[in-house]
Design a protein around this motif. Structure first.
Motif, PDB file in Angstrom:
ATOM      1  N   THR B  15       0.844  -1.201   0.000  1.00 21.98           N
ATOM      2  CA  THR B  15       0.000   0.000   0.000  1.00 21.98           C
ATOM      3  C   THR B  15       0.876   1.246   0.000  1.00 21.98           C
ATOM      4  O   THR B  15       1.830   1.345   0.777  1.00 21.98           O
ATOM      5  N   GLY B  16       0.537   2.169  -0.892  1.00 19.75           N
ATOM      6  CA  GLY B  16       1.272   3.419  -0.982  1.00 19.75           C
ATOM      7  C   GLY B  16       2.359   3.445  -2.044  1.00 19.75           C
ATOM      8  O   GLY B  16       2.813   4.529  -2.445  1.00 19.75           O
ATOM      9  N   GLN B  17       2.790   2.283  -2.501  1.00 19.29           N
ATOM     10  CA  GLN B  17       3.810   2.256  -3.550  1.00 19.29           C
ATOM     11  C   GLN B  17       3.202   2.680  -4.888  1.00 19.29           C
ATOM     12  O   GLN B  17       1.983   2.566  -5.093  1.00 19.29           O
ATOM     13  N   SER B  18       4.062   3.134  -5.782  1.00 17.01           N
ATOM     14  CA  SER B  18       3.608   3.483  -7.123  1.00 17.01           C
ATOM     15  C   SER B  18       4.279   2.552  -8.127  1.00 17.01           C
ATOM     16  O   SER B  18       5.323   1.962  -7.834  1.00 17.01           O
ATOM     17  N   MET B  19       3.648   2.404  -9.265  1.00 17.34           N
ATOM     18  CA  MET B  19       4.262   1.615 -10.330  1.00 17.34           C
ATOM     19  C   MET B  19       3.573   1.917 -11.658  1.00 17.34           C
ATOM     20  O   MET B  19       2.498   2.531 -11.676  1.00 17.34           O
ATOM     21  N   THR B  20       4.217   1.485 -12.726  1.00 15.04           N
ATOM     22  CA  THR B  20       3.669   1.661 -14.069  1.00 15.04           C
ATOM     23  C   THR B  20       3.493   0.309 -14.731  1.00 15.04           C
ATOM     24  O   THR B  20       4.421  -0.503 -14.751  1.00 15.04           O
ATOM     25  N   LEU B  21       2.281   0.074 -15.232  1.00 13.20           N
ATOM     26  CA  LEU B  21       2.020  -1.102 -16.056  1.00 13.20           C
ATOM     27  C   LEU B  21       2.246  -0.698 -17.512  1.00 13.20           C
ATOM     28  O   LEU B  21       1.688   0.301 -17.976  1.00 13.20           O
ATOM     29  N   SER B  80      -0.527   5.742  -5.972  1.00  9.97           N
ATOM     30  CA  SER B  80      -0.318   5.335  -4.596  1.00  9.97           C
ATOM     31  C   SER B  80      -1.213   4.118  -4.379  1.00  9.97           C
ATOM     32  O   SER B  80      -2.410   4.256  -4.126  1.00  9.97           O
ATOM     33  N   ALA B  81      -0.644   2.938  -4.547  1.00 10.12           N
ATOM     34  CA  ALA B  81      -1.440   1.712  -4.608  1.00 10.12           C
ATOM     35  C   ALA B  81      -2.262   1.499  -3.341  1.00 10.12           C
ATOM     36  O   ALA B  81      -1.801   1.757  -2.216  1.00 10.12           O
ATOM     37  N   ALA B  82      -3.480   0.989  -3.557  1.00 11.85           N
ATOM     38  CA  ALA B  82      -4.390   0.663  -2.460  1.00 11.85           C
ATOM     39  C   ALA B  82      -4.878  -0.766  -2.647  1.00 11.85           C
ATOM     40  O   ALA B  82      -4.948  -1.246  -3.789  1.00 11.85           O
ATOM     41  N   PRO B  83      -5.235  -1.461  -1.567  1.00 13.86           N
ATOM     42  CA  PRO B  83      -5.735  -2.842  -1.706  1.00 13.86           C
ATOM     43  C   PRO B  83      -6.911  -2.957  -2.679  1.00 13.86           C
ATOM     44  O   PRO B  83      -7.069  -3.991  -3.341  1.00 13.86           O
ATOM     45  N   SER B  84      -7.709  -1.892  -2.807  1.00 13.34           N
ATOM     46  CA  SER B  84      -8.851  -1.915  -3.737  1.00 13.34           C
ATOM     47  C   SER B  84      -8.409  -1.990  -5.193  1.00 13.34           C
ATOM     48  O   SER B  84      -9.237  -2.242  -6.090  1.00 13.34           O
ATOM     49  N   THR B 110      -1.424  -7.501  -7.151  1.00  8.52           N
ATOM     50  CA  THR B 110      -1.887  -7.661  -5.771  1.00  8.52           C
ATOM     51  C   THR B 110      -1.294  -6.541  -4.937  1.00  8.52           C
ATOM     52  O   THR B 110      -0.080  -6.305  -4.986  1.00  8.52           O
ATOM     53  N   VAL B 111      -2.146  -5.853  -4.195  1.00  5.40           N
ATOM     54  CA  VAL B 111      -1.692  -4.781  -3.301  1.00  5.40           C
ATOM     55  C   VAL B 111      -1.980  -5.216  -1.871  1.00  5.40           C
ATOM     56  O   VAL B 111      -3.123  -5.477  -1.505  1.00  5.40           O
TER      57      VAL B 111
END
Lengths: 111, 112
Positions: B15-21, B80-84, B110-111
């Motif tokens: 949670t909170g990390q960022s990334m690019t697909l 900012s990744a969230a479990p949702s 998966t977050v």
């Protein structure tokens, strides 16, 4: 958000049975209706793109019909085989907003 | 032709990390889109692009950014990744908006 309904949600048939399922969409502002086949662990692949009222398309044992005036399309599978097991998605394109997918009909063909 | 390619295939984020697909296509398609697939929800449109330099929001854009600097590439950024945002993400392209869509192989995110 446009409503695209597919029924039934899931279907179990015996090998050799013929089957059909329905996609319902708004009958106003019709531009195109797509059907996709989506096998487990793979990506959706297009079966048909239909644009004209009364259109009928066929690919092998799979065929589809389109009624734009009443807002529905049928997908038929003749003589189902285990390899036909997949989720079948329809998607409605009204022309002024992006494609909207239904939730799909999951077909299981039992040998 | 490679068609539509996506990387990575799998990703786990906190949670909170960022990334690019990443998404790329070699069919010279103008129209590209990102969908997420969740159980019981079907395919939902996140963002789409009708050509290089043009992007627009879909049904569920919150928490995602996109850009289209070239015809070939259409990356999706999670700010900012969230479990949702745990989902399977599909990129698709087509010749034009009404044409059949070609889908990439998907990215399972998966977050935690």
């Amino acid at each position: 958000i446009l409503n695209v309904e597919q029924s039934p949600q899931s279907l179990h048939v015996q090998e050799g049975d013929s089957t059909n399922f329905t996609c319902s969409f708004p009958s106003s502002n019709f531009y195109a209706l797509h059907w996709y086949r989506w096998e487990t662990a793979k990506s959706p692949e297009a079966l048909f793109v239909m644009t004209l009222n009364g259109d009928e398309k066929k690919k092998g044992r799979i065929s589809a019909t389109l009624n734009t005036k009443e807002g529905y399309s049928y997908l038929y599978i003749k003589g189902s085989q285990p390899e036909d097991s997949a989720t079948y998605l329809c998607a409605f394109y009204p022309g002024n907003t992006p494609l909207v997918f239904g939730k799909g009909t999951r077909l299981s063909v039992i040998a | 032709n490679a068609g539509v390619t996506q990387t990575p295939k799998f990703q786990v984020l906190k949670t909170g990390q960022s990334m690019t697909l990443q998404c790329a296509q070699d069919m010279n398609h103008e129209y590209m889109s990102w969908y997420r697939q969740d159980p019981g929800m079907g395919l939902r449109l996140i963002h789409y692009s009708v050509g290089a330099g043009i992007t627009d929001q879909g049904e569920v854009p919150n928490g995602y950014n996109v850009s289209r600097s070239t015809t070939e590439d259409f990356p999706l950024r999670l700010l900012s990744a969230a479990p949702s945002q745990t989902s399977v993400y599909f990129c698709a392209s087509s010749y034009e908006r009404s044409s059949e869509q070609y889908f990439g192989p998907g990215t399972r995110l998966t977050v935690t």
